[in-house]
Scaffold this motif. Sequence first.
Motif, mmCIF file in Angstrom:
data_model
loop_
_atom_site.group_PDB
_atom_site.id
_atom_site.type_symbol
_atom_site.label_atom_id
_atom_site.label_comp_id
_atom_site.label_asym_id
_atom_site.label_seq_id
_atom_site.Cartn_x
_atom_site.Cartn_y
_atom_site.Cartn_z
ATOM 1 N N GLN A 4 0.823 -1.211 0.000
ATOM 2 C CA GLN A 4 0.000 0.000 0.000
ATOM 3 C C GLN A 4 0.860 1.266 0.000
ATOM 4 O O GLN A 4 0.539 2.231 -0.653
ATOM 5 N N ARG A 9 -2.193 6.235 -5.344
ATOM 6 C CA ARG A 9 -3.418 5.947 -6.074
ATOM 7 C C ARG A 9 -3.649 7.008 -7.139
ATOM 8 O O ARG A 9 -3.325 8.186 -6.941
ATOM 9 N N ILE A 11 -6.263 8.531 -7.837
ATOM 10 C CA ILE A 11 -7.088 9.634 -7.337
ATOM 11 C C ILE A 11 -6.233 10.659 -6.592
ATOM 12 O O ILE A 11 -6.505 11.860 -6.625
ATOM 13 N N GLN A 12 -5.163 10.183 -5.943
ATOM 14 C CA GLN A 12 -4.309 11.124 -5.210
ATOM 15 C C GLN A 12 -3.518 11.998 -6.173
ATOM 16 O O GLN A 12 -3.337 13.199 -5.942
ATOM 17 N N PHE A 14 -4.581 12.744 -9.167
ATOM 18 C CA PHE A 14 -5.620 13.608 -9.716
ATOM 19 C C PHE A 14 -5.849 14.788 -8.780
ATOM 20 O O PHE A 14 -5.892 15.942 -9.198
ATOM 21 N N ALA A 15 -5.967 14.488 -7.482
ATOM 22 C CA ALA A 15 -6.253 15.535 -6.504
ATOM 23 C C ALA A 15 -5.134 16.570 -6.463
ATOM 24 O O ALA A 15 -5.399 17.779 -6.378
ATOM 25 N N VAL A 18 -5.369 18.779 -9.566
ATOM 26 C CA VAL A 18 -6.528 19.673 -9.505
ATOM 27 C C VAL A 18 -6.283 20.813 -8.525
ATOM 28 O O VAL A 18 -6.752 21.933 -8.723
ATOM 29 N N SER A 25 -11.084 26.637 -11.208
ATOM 30 C CA SER A 25 -12.096 25.904 -10.472
ATOM 31 C C SER A 25 -13.105 26.875 -9.863
ATOM 32 O O SER A 25 -14.325 26.658 -9.929
ATOM 33 N N LEU A 51 -10.877 24.766 -17.135
ATOM 34 C CA LEU A 51 -10.479 23.999 -15.947
ATOM 35 C C LEU A 51 -9.797 22.702 -16.364
ATOM 36 O O LEU A 51 -8.767 22.310 -15.816
ATOM 37 N N LYS A 52 -10.376 22.038 -17.377
ATOM 38 C CA LYS A 52 -9.818 20.754 -17.796
ATOM 39 C C LYS A 52 -8.443 20.948 -18.422
ATOM 40 O O LYS A 52 -7.539 20.139 -18.209
ATOM 41 N N TYR A 55 -5.997 21.427 -15.672
ATOM 42 C CA TYR A 55 -5.712 20.149 -15.006
ATOM 43 C C TYR A 55 -4.766 19.311 -15.867
ATOM 44 O O TYR A 55 -3.806 18.701 -15.352
ATOM 45 N N ASP B 269 -10.339 18.430 0.169
ATOM 46 C CA ASP B 269 -11.067 18.473 -1.091
ATOM 47 C C ASP B 269 -12.041 17.302 -1.140
ATOM 48 O O ASP B 269 -12.053 16.448 -0.254
ATOM 49 N N PHE B 271 -12.101 14.783 -3.033
ATOM 50 C CA PHE B 271 -11.505 13.467 -3.267
ATOM 51 C C PHE B 271 -11.053 12.831 -1.959
ATOM 52 O O PHE B 271 -11.158 11.612 -1.786
ATOM 53 N N GLN B 275 -12.312 9.287 -0.626
ATOM 54 C CA GLN B 275 -11.366 8.226 -0.251
ATOM 55 C C GLN B 275 -11.642 7.731 1.161
ATOM 56 O O GLN B 275 -11.583 6.523 1.429
ATOM 57 N N ARG B 296 -13.793 11.254 -14.718
ATOM 58 C CA ARG B 296 -12.940 12.370 -14.305
ATOM 59 C C ARG B 296 -13.604 13.716 -14.487
ATOM 60 O O ARG B 296 -13.425 14.626 -13.689
ATOM 61 N N LEU B 300 -14.036 16.306 -11.511
ATOM 62 C CA LEU B 300 -13.434 17.638 -11.618
ATOM 63 C C LEU B 300 -14.490 18.708 -11.372
ATOM 64 O O LEU B 300 -14.317 19.625 -10.562
ATOM 65 N N ALA B 304 -15.146 21.378 -7.971
ATOM 66 C CA ALA B 304 -15.257 22.837 -8.137
ATOM 67 C C ALA B 304 -16.584 23.336 -7.574
ATOM 68 O O ALA B 304 -16.647 24.365 -6.884
#
Lengths: 62, 355
Positions: A4, A9, A11-12, A14-15, A18, A25, A51-52, A55, B269, B271, B275, B296, B300, B304
């Motif tokens: 682990q 991950r 998502i982390q 990604f976060a 972002v 945002s 925004l995208k 990112y 945030d 996410f 989690q 995604r 996203l 926001a």
Amino acid sequence: MQPQKATVRPIQRFASAVSKCSAESAAYGKCILADYNSVHKDLCAKEFMRLKDCYSLAAKKA
Amino acid sequence: MRLNLAPVCRPQQWKPLLTGGTARRSYAFQSGSLNFEVFNRRAKWLQKERAAANVEEGRQADYLKDEVAMRVCERLLDVKRQFPRVLDLGANSCNIARALLRPNPDPESEPPVTDPLATKITELVAAESSHSLLHRDHDHPSLSTAHVPDFKLSRHVLEHDELLPFEPETFDMVLSSMSMHWINDLPGVLSQINSVLKPDCPFIGAMLGGDTLYELRTSLQLAEQERKGGISPHVSPLADVRDVGGLLQRTGFKMLTVDVEDIVVDYPDMFALMQDLQAMGEGNAVLGREMGPIGRDVLLAGDAIYRALHGNEDGSIPATFRIIHMIGWKESPDQAKPLRRGSGQASLKDLLEGQ
């Protein structure tokens, strides 16, 4: 199964990408807030695209 | 009001549901059994098993369940009884056992050092459908019973989390913390709890209700509506505090007490919130949800919107957990009952006018 601690991950990652786009945002959020009772598809498409893009740039740099 | 969602939710032109048609479970139905399936039991079991596999993350994310278990056990401080055999229904990772074994649970009392609440109990049967989650903290020091030698914790894995395999009238108390909000047939389970209780014995429970995670629900609804043109349920429909009293009464519990409290947790945030929910084993298991991870784009947009709609000044976002606490007692002939109608002696009108 990978251990682990060693893997980050998706998502982390990604976060953290972002989190570098707080201005875009906020702009997107403001656009939605202005008219949140009648949200329809692509109401704030322009702000979302900005925004995208922000990112994608942040994710590429990382 | 419950929306009837098709098995595959295709994007449609729906009005955004800020107050949430899917948010509230309704229990105000006519008498006669209404069997409805709201949650996918196997999906929930799988999520719990996976959450238990991440031991470190699971322990870190247990803060909410531990806090609610502590509040449930605080209600025991007022009951001056011994309970030989207690059932913990939906034990998750034995949070109630951990709260019972805490040394000095009431530091503000006279005398200043009180015994752990586990001294009131001889045997705690922790019942849970997920084997891994139940045994996750098997050898953890927080569940050591060395300082309470007469207390025994026995774990029981339930084959079916809505069918109790226990004999009627065999438990002196039933506790349940943070698991009833995943039960499909809540009236059925409550009546089974009522039957396994001995007369004049309490059921003390806590579940997530009403406006829990309304910030997450509204943000994801708006994001999905804007990005994809339709919505699918991401937060479970949850019981409202107004219905809980009626439910308990219909099941036959007496001397009811229902109260509600909000726990607001701040996250950096959206996410991080998601989690943590996954690590707690509280992922979405509603039947009729869109299968597969949230895309995604929606994530996203959702983050926001969450920040704009509900964010705090310091950049963090709040998440509300509304806990419904309930206490109900099994009927017994020597319990205090309300007086017969018309047997009142004093007139309230005279008393108030006399002032």
